[in-house]
Write an enzyme that holds these catalytic residues in place. Structure first.
Site, PDB file in Angstrom:
ATOM      1  N   GLY A 103      41.172  42.495  33.003  1.00  0.00           N
ATOM      2  CA  GLY A 103      39.437  42.615  31.860  1.00  0.00           C
ATOM      3  C   GLY A 103      40.287  43.372  30.894  1.00  0.00           C
ATOM      4  O   GLY A 103      39.054  43.224  29.804  1.00  0.00           O
ATOM      5  N   GLU A 144      40.208  36.532  30.404  1.00  0.00           N
ATOM      6  CA  GLU A 144      38.546  36.845  31.408  1.00  0.00           C
ATOM      7  C   GLU A 144      37.418  37.060  29.485  1.00  0.00           C
ATOM      8  O   GLU A 144      37.574  37.731  29.048  1.00  0.00           O
ATOM      9  CB  GLU A 144      38.563  38.532  31.991  1.00  0.00           C
ATOM     10  N   TYR A 262      35.626  48.348  45.752  1.00  0.00           N
ATOM     11  CA  TYR A 262      35.291  49.538  44.594  1.00  0.00           C
ATOM     12  C   TYR A 262      34.110  49.141  44.889  1.00  0.00           C
ATOM     13  O   TYR A 262      33.644  48.062  45.041  1.00  0.00           O
ATOM     14  CB  TYR A 262      36.230  49.425  43.609  1.00  0.00           C
ATOM     15  N   TRP A 351      40.298  43.029  44.967  1.00  0.00           N
ATOM     16  CA  TRP A 351      40.711  43.563  43.847  1.00  0.00           C
ATOM     17  C   TRP A 351      40.362  44.888  44.269  1.00  0.00           C
ATOM     18  O   TRP A 351      38.630  45.296  44.589  1.00  0.00           O
ATOM     19  CB  TRP A 351      40.146  43.365  42.327  1.00  0.00           C
TER      20      TRP A 351
END
Ligand SMILES: *[C@@H]1O[C@H](CO)[C@@H](O)[C@H](O)[C@H]1NC(C)=O
Length: 371
Positions: A103, A144, A262, A351
């Site tokens: 990212g 990305e 997360y 992730w």
């Protein structure tokens, strides 16, 4: 998956298993129970409980824009070069992939590289050499995101040439071919631009669908389920993404469902308006509101926060005062993994593994998948 089902015909199930292994060029009968790792994420590679994973992705190698080669930063050289040996100490069968991009990398750099035959070749050849020299079993592309129809066509060329190079390298080296995967947007269409689905299917072993970051304080002025599996009021959800990929022609057995270890934290406008879609004034806890699962558990304990699970969206959330966090806890993870199984997906990934707390989420995922 045929080989996962209990069968009283052992010969048949072994054959089915063998056929599936050959078809998936390396993805085992257990499907894909994947996780991404990066240095400095709270756990060392040798500290990962790799018995809970079939595939581990080491993130990220970079695209050098001068040479169009894949490189590893000097800080990451040591941890990346020993990653496979480190994670295989606990689980000798775990398969490792070197992930490229991420990212934080620039999509334009990938577009430039993919636009010319010669730069694609530098990229492909260097990626294979790097994977072999570090002992990885595969390569994963995290671009990305391709930002135009041209970039998507060039992505197709890149993947087709990459697969041909991987096949040729395996023939000349006598080794098993490297795996080739890509992390992709949750849907087959990003910003109105479609992925080249038939190329993805023919060139990749599978895709990792990033089914998260649907809501965050940086782009939503109200709280929301950051990685909703379902979303009755909106198009943004894991289930909608899966449907879009299937409708675009992606084979279900080449798709892995992604979920985050997360969450995202907002500051509520009004402490008493504390559900989904409550007005917020911005991020809490960190600049983009990101907070890993183990820190969310600490936040709940330290603040005696109220925690809840919403089965309509398949999302957990908690709040204390004006701090509100949306995240995935064991209920969300088990529902998502059960969904992946029921849909016939290849598997799932997270992730990132360093966000887990005593491996509770990884364990929940693995138990649900193998039940
Ligand atoms: C989930 O949240 C939505 C929106 O706040 C609410 O309408 C719904 O009743 C909740 N579902 C459950 C099962 O709590």
């Amino acid at each position: 998956m045929a080989c996962k089902k209990a069968s009283d015909n052992l010969i048949f199930s072994s054959l089915a298993c063998l056929v599936l292994v050959l078809q998936m060029s390396g993805a085992s009968c257990q499907g894909v129970q994947g996780g991404y790792w990066f240095p400095g994420s709270g756990v060392s590679a040798s500290g990962i409980d790799s018995t809970l994973f079939t595939h581990l992705f080491c993130a990220f190698a970079d695209l050098d824009t001068t040479t169009n080669t894949v490189v590893v930063s000097s800080a990451n050289t040591q941890p990346f070069s020993t990653f496979t040996a480190d994670v295989q100490q606990t689980n000798p069968n775990v398969v490792t992939l070197l992930s490229i991009g991420g990212g934080a990398s620039s999509p334009g750099d990938f577009s430039n590289m993919a636009s010319q035959t010669s730069s694609r070749q530098s990229f492909i050849d260097s990626s294979i050499s790097l994977a072999r020299s570090y002992g990885f079993d595969g390569l994963d592309l995290d671009w990305e995101y391709p930002e135009s129809d041209t970039a998507m066509s060039n992505l197709a060329l890149l993947l087709n040439e990459w697969r041909a190079a991987i096949t040729a390298e395996a023939q000349s080296s006598g080794k098993d071919p490297l795996l080739l995967t890509a992390a992709v947007y949750y849907s087959s269409i990003h910003d109105g631009i479609s992925y080249p689905v038939s190329s993805l299917s023919s060139s990749l072993d599978w895709i990792n669908m990033m089914d998260y970051d649907f809501y965050g304080p940086g782009w939503s002025s109200v709280t929301g389920p950051p990685a909703a599996l379902y979303n009755p009021g909106n198009q943004v959800s894991g289930d909608n993404g899966v449907t879009a990929w299937l409708q675009a022609g992606m084979p279900v057995q080449q798709m892995a469902l992604g979920f985050p270890f997360y969450g995202r934290a907002w500051t509520l406008q009004d402490a008493n308006d504390n559900g989904f879609f409550a007005p917020a004034t911005g991020a809490a806890i960190s600049s983009d509101g990101a907070i890993v699962y183990n820190q969310i558990l600490s936040f709940i304990t330290q603040n005696s926060a109220t925690a809840a699970y919403n089965s309509t969206y398949v999302s957990n959330y908690c709040y204390s005062g004006t701090t509100w966090i949306g995240y995935d806890d064991t209920e969300s993870i088990s529902t998502k993994v059960a969904y992946a199984k029921e849909k016939g997906l290849l598997g799932y990934f997270t992730w990132h593994v360093g966000g887990d707390s005593n491996w509770a989420l990884s364990q929940q995922a693995s138990t649900t998948w193998n039940s």
